[in-house]
Write an enzyme that holds these catalytic residues in place. Structure first.
Site, PDB file in Angstrom:
ATOM      1  N   LYS A 111     -11.572  -3.604  18.200  1.00 23.10           N
ATOM      2  CA  LYS A 111     -10.165  -3.992  18.382  1.00 23.10           C
ATOM      3  C   LYS A 111      -9.666  -3.689  19.797  1.00 23.10           C
ATOM      4  CE  LYS A 111      -9.249  -3.480  13.441  1.00 23.10           C
ATOM      5  NZ  LYS A 111      -8.179  -3.561  12.436  1.00 23.10           N
ATOM      6  N   PHE A 119      -4.840   3.296  14.629  1.00 14.03           N
ATOM      7  CA  PHE A 119      -5.137   4.304  13.608  1.00 14.03           C
ATOM      8  C   PHE A 119      -6.283   3.774  12.760  1.00 14.03           C
ATOM      9  CE2 PHE A 119      -2.306   7.990  13.035  1.00 14.03           C
ATOM     10  CZ  PHE A 119      -1.498   7.825  14.149  1.00 14.03           C
ATOM     11  N   ASP A 128      -4.877  -6.551   4.884  1.00 17.35           N
ATOM     12  CA  ASP A 128      -5.856  -7.442   5.512  1.00 17.35           C
ATOM     13  C   ASP A 128      -5.754  -8.864   4.944  1.00 17.35           C
ATOM     14  OD1 ASP A 128      -7.080  -5.653   7.321  1.00 17.35           O
ATOM     15  OD2 ASP A 128      -8.041  -4.659   5.617  1.00 17.35           O
ATOM     16  N   LYS A 156       9.127 -17.090 -10.351  1.00 17.69           N
ATOM     17  CA  LYS A 156       8.293 -16.064 -10.996  1.00 17.69           C
ATOM     18  C   LYS A 156       7.136 -16.729 -11.752  1.00 17.69           C
ATOM     19  CE  LYS A 156       8.486 -12.319 -14.281  1.00 17.69           C
ATOM     20  NZ  LYS A 156       9.161 -11.819 -15.465  1.00 17.69           N
ATOM     21  N   LYS A 173     -13.999   0.512  14.995  1.00 16.05           N
ATOM     22  CA  LYS A 173     -12.677  -0.145  15.116  1.00 16.05           C
ATOM     23  C   LYS A 173     -12.182  -0.090  16.553  1.00 16.05           C
ATOM     24  CE  LYS A 173     -11.228   0.182  10.384  1.00 16.05           C
ATOM     25  NZ  LYS A 173     -10.672   0.963   9.320  1.00 16.05           N
ATOM     26  N   ASN A 217       0.858  -1.193   0.000  1.00 16.40           N
ATOM     27  CA  ASN A 217       0.000   0.000   0.000  1.00 16.40           C
ATOM     28  C   ASN A 217       0.890   1.237   0.000  1.00 16.40           C
ATOM     29  OD1 ASN A 217       0.559   0.761   2.855  1.00 16.40           O
ATOM     30  ND2 ASN A 217      -0.348  -1.254   3.194  1.00 16.40           N
TER      31      ASN A 217
END
Ligand code: PMT
Length: 419
Positions: free
Chosen positions: A349, A331, A281, A291, A345, A212
């Protein structure tokens, strides 16, 4: 914190960069707080600001030449070295950092600093590419490992025309650091803080992966702020291209599973956990060892859920006796219904605080030098933080974390503000 510097002697070394002009404000602030300020300048610094300016502001002669001994009864650089409660270099150029890291003594500042046993605070300022040069990074790390404290340069428009990290920290920030060092104690002294930062990497094959846009900057800013508040910081870091902070225990990981293990094994004894990393996730069910060759027009990648590290930390915390529970800060990167998702969250969590950033807003979230966040506790919003540097956001967050911790300690029941 008591800000008076009365009775403290500060050796201020000014080296030759455009930011040398800011040393006038610094001198004026320090003298205003009651400090005795003895200024040393490199020859280069005198080209940017005159010794007379700093002499007038400090009411002390400015030393520019180690051989210019005006008082025969003393050896000036030894006398100044011995008199110092703190040595400060602001601005510190790349050249001066190199001299200090390598123990050179060829001018007033470097010679005096070699002779002093006072603690050292360094505020570097230079071009962004110089700041990121491996030689400069090595020198900074070497000085930090010997105990020097750094006030990191700020990010923004540089005098050389570039935009980036390298601007001398503002005089007020340097004064805060000086006051903290001389008048302390630092608010997180004796605390252990664990921070995750950067993006995780989930391998598909040896040359491809899922990741990301996290740069690590938000987590790094938190690690630096906690370090400067006296904490022992462990930084568990995924993929990043930003400069990793010095003076922290760095643990490099790739995947979410590795990050999970690295975090979980370090939880005992930790006082604050901050999960600023962007964790994938899902990961590919199979990681090819060779490969993958293209075959059909379409290809499917089967994914499996990764461990939820924050949830695992929250559950671990709840299983501990109150005195051993770390403060857990998550976060939330959201693009819509920020408060609803963030509170969901936080509850799911089992965190104490959650920092929500709307990553759809300009100046917030992934890759930027600034962020815009809202900080929530179990009872809802604690503070909306408008756009500011990630370091300033980190300071706000730690202020809230500290007051939550001290309330927990006072109540002895594991509950803090907004909780
Ligand atoms: O690194 P920068 O470029 O500076 O960008 C900063 C940031 C945008 C990455 C940071 O501010 C941020 O929001 N980090 C959390 C990103 C994220 O993964 O958000 P989330 O809403 O998907 O996850 C919520 C929380 O659960 C996070 O604390 C995350 O670390 C944690 N998590 C998520 C998934 C998972 N498998 N394990 C986790 O621990």
């Amino acid at each position: 914190m008591n800000k008076s510097l009365s009775g403290k002697t500060i050796l201020l070394g000014v080296s030759g960069g455009i930011a040398a002009y800011k040393s006038a404000t610094l001198c004026s602030r320090l003298v205003g707080l009651g400090a005795i300020v003895r200024v040393m300048m490199t020859e280069g610094a005198t080209r940017f600001i005159t010794p007379l300016t700093l002499q007038t502001l400090t009411r002390y002669p400015v030393a520019t030449d180690v051989f210019d001994e005006k008082d025969a009864s003393i050896v000036q650089h030894i006398d100044w070295a011995d008199s110092a409660d703190l040595a400060v270099i602001a601005p510190a150029t790349a050249n001066l950092l190199s001299k200090l890291a390598n123990g050179l003594a060829d001018d007033m500042i470097s010679t005096t600093l070699l002779a002093t046993t006072a603690p050292l605070l360094i505020a570097p300022a230079m071009n962004v590419h110089m700041w990121e040069h491996p030689a400069v990074i090595d020198n900074v790390n070497k000085l930090a490992s010997r105990g020097a404290t750094f006030v990191e340069p700020g990010t923004g428009q540089l005098a050389c025309g570039y935009v980036g990290k390298g601007r001398l920290a503002e005089p007020d920030e340097i004064v805060e650091a000086i006051v903290a060092m001389l008048v302390g104690p630092k608010p997180l002294s004796g605390k252990r803080v664990l921070v995750t930062a950067g993006g995780t990497v989930e391998r598909i094959d040896p040359v491809r992966y899922i990741t990301n846009d996290s740069s690590g900057k938000m987590g790094f800013a938190i690690a630096e702020a906690a370090r400067d508040r006296g904490a022992e910081v462990t930084l568990i870091c995924g993929k990043t291209e930003a400069n990793v902070p010095h003076g922290v225990n760095l643990v490099k990981v790739d995947s979410a599973s590795q990050m999970h293990d690295a975090v979980m094994e370090r939880l005992p004894g930790t006082d604050i956990v901050v999960k600023a990393a962007a964790v994938a996730d899902y990961r590919p069910v199979h990681q090819a060892t060779q490969k993958i060759k293209k075959t059909d027009d379409k290809m499917s990648l089967e994914l499996v859920r990764n461990p939820d590290i924050l949830l695992a930390v929250g559950e671990w915390k709840n299983a501990q006796p109150n005195k051993d529970k770390p403060l857990v800060i998550g976060f939330a990167a959201e693009t819509n219904d920020v408060e609803k998702h963030a509170m969901d969250k936080l509850n799911r969590k089992k965190c104490d605080l959650i920092v929500a950033n709307n990553v759809a807003e300009t100046g917030a979230g992934f890759g930027t030098d600034t962020n815009i966040v809202s900080i929530y506790g179990p009872r809802g919003l604690i503070e909306n933080v408008p756009q500011m540097t990630k370091r300033a956001v980190a300071e706000k967050l730690l202020d809230i974390a500290q007051s939550t911790l001290s309330l927990q300690q006072a109540q002895g029941d594991g509950k803090g503000p907004g909780r």
